[in-house]
Motif scaffolding. Sequence first.
Motif, short mmCIF file in Angstrom:
data_model
loop_
_atom_site.label_atom_id
_atom_site.label_comp_id
_atom_site.label_asym_id
_atom_site.label_seq_id
_atom_site.Cartn_x
_atom_site.Cartn_y
_atom_site.Cartn_z
N LEU A 65 -16.79 -50.27 -44.35
CA LEU A 65 -16.83 -49.46 -42.99
C LEU A 65 -15.85 -49.85 -42.09
CD1 LEU A 65 -18.63 -48.34 -41.06
CD2 LEU A 65 -19.45 -50.71 -40.72
N GLU A 66 -15.19 -48.95 -41.34
CA GLU A 66 -14.36 -49.05 -40.06
C GLU A 66 -14.72 -48.79 -38.91
OE1 GLU A 66 -10.25 -47.50 -40.38
OE2 GLU A 66 -10.32 -47.46 -42.63
N LEU A 67 -14.89 -49.71 -38.09
CA LEU A 67 -15.51 -49.44 -36.53
C LEU A 67 -14.57 -50.00 -35.74
CD1 LEU A 67 -18.94 -51.41 -37.01
CD2 LEU A 67 -18.39 -48.77 -37.03
N THR A 68 -14.10 -48.99 -34.71
CA THR A 68 -13.20 -49.32 -33.75
C THR A 68 -13.91 -48.57 -32.25
OG1 THR A 68 -11.39 -48.91 -35.01
CG2 THR A 68 -10.91 -48.86 -32.67
N ASP A 69 -13.86 -49.73 -31.58
CA ASP A 69 -14.42 -49.29 -30.03
C ASP A 69 -15.90 -48.82 -30.08
OD1 ASP A 69 -12.00 -50.09 -28.72
OD2 ASP A 69 -11.19 -48.16 -29.17
N VAL A 70 -16.74 -49.54 -30.82
CA VAL A 70 -18.07 -49.46 -31.05
C VAL A 70 -19.20 -50.49 -30.57
CG1 VAL A 70 -19.63 -48.84 -33.04
CG2 VAL A 70 -17.55 -48.21 -33.12
N ILE A 71 -20.32 -50.11 -29.96
CA ILE A 71 -20.93 -51.05 -29.42
C ILE A 71 -22.53 -50.75 -29.78
CG2 ILE A 71 -22.38 -51.58 -27.13
CD1 ILE A 71 -19.98 -50.80 -25.54
N PHE A 72 -23.15 -51.86 -30.51
CA PHE A 72 -24.62 -51.61 -30.87
C PHE A 72 -25.52 -52.17 -29.87
CE2 PHE A 72 -21.72 -51.29 -34.49
CZ PHE A 72 -22.58 -50.48 -35.36
N LYS A 73 -26.62 -51.73 -29.45
CA LYS A 73 -27.45 -52.36 -28.59
C LYS A 73 -28.77 -52.22 -29.14
CE LYS A 73 -24.97 -50.72 -24.32
NZ LYS A 73 -24.98 -50.00 -23.10
N GLY A 74 -29.75 -53.42 -29.44
CA GLY A 74 -30.98 -53.40 -29.71
C GLY A 74 -31.15 -52.67 -31.14
N CYS A 75 -30.05 -52.76 -32.15
CA CYS A 75 -30.21 -52.13 -33.57
C CYS A 75 -30.58 -53.10 -34.40
CB CYS A 75 -28.72 -51.58 -33.71
SG CYS A 75 -27.94 -50.13 -32.87
N ASP A 76 -30.96 -52.61 -35.61
CA ASP A 76 -31.31 -53.38 -36.76
C ASP A 76 -30.45 -53.03 -37.95
OD1 ASP A 76 -32.71 -54.82 -38.72
OD2 ASP A 76 -34.78 -54.38 -38.30
N LEU A 77 -29.78 -54.05 -38.19
CA LEU A 77 -28.78 -53.92 -39.64
C LEU A 77 -29.22 -54.84 -40.67
CD1 LEU A 77 -27.10 -53.78 -36.82
CD2 LEU A 77 -25.54 -52.67 -38.38
N SER A 78 -30.43 -55.49 -40.68
CA SER A 78 -30.79 -56.14 -41.80
C SER A 78 -30.67 -55.86 -43.15
CB SER A 78 -32.39 -56.70 -41.55
OG SER A 78 -32.33 -57.23 -40.32
#
Length: 211
Positions: A65-78
Motif C-alpha cells: 500500500l502507498e499512502l501520501t497525504d492521507v488522514i484517517f478519522k475514527g476508522c477501523d483497520l483491525s
Amino acid sequence: MDRPKINEDYLESASFFDIFNEEDYFLTTKRIEGEFVEQQIIRHPIIEQTIFEHVTFSECDFDKLELTDVIFKGCDLSNCLLTEASLYRVEFHNCKMIGVNFDKSYFNNVVFDNCLLDLANINQANLKESNFKASSLKDVSFNDNKLKQVVFDDCDLNKMTILNTKLKGIDFSSCRFETIDIEEFGIKGLKVNADQATFLARYFLGIKVSY
C-alpha cells in the motif's frame, strides 16, 4: 513534522470501491465516509490527498500500500494486512487498529493519535519522524526496526516486544508499562522515568530497589 498536504475544498465525495475503476488501483483527492470494506485483496493500491472518516476495513489485504497525504478519522483497520506499505505524511486519529500488520513498512511523517494498536505487528520497518500519541500499543511486536526521530507520548506499552531495535534518543518517560520484553543491546540512550528504570534494573540485573 510535516502535516498531510490536503486542500479539503477540492475533495470529491466518493466510495473506496472507486479504486477498482483505475487499472493501477489509484485514488486521489477524495473524501470517503461511513463505508464498510470487507475482505478486499488489492496489491499495491495507491491513495493520495484523501480523507477517510468512520470507514471500516475488515480483514483486508493491501500489500505494498502507498499512502501520501492521507488522514484517517475514527476508522477501523483491525486485522488488516498492510505489509511493505509506504506511508508519507499520513495521520490516524481515534482509529481502531487491533492486530494490524505493518511488517516491512516505511513510515515518514506518520502520526497515530489516540489509536488502539494492541497486538499489532510492526517489524522490520523503517520509521522516520513519526509519532505515537496517547495510543495503546499493548502486546505489540516491534522488532528489527530502524528509528529516526520517533516519538512515544503518553502511550500504553505494556507487554510490548522490542528486539533488535536501537532505542537511542527515544523517550518512554511519559508512557506506561508493567512489563516489556526488551534487549539490553537496544536500551542504550533510551530515556525512561524512575519507575521504568527500576523495572529495567530488575529485568537485566536482578537489582531490588528500595525507597
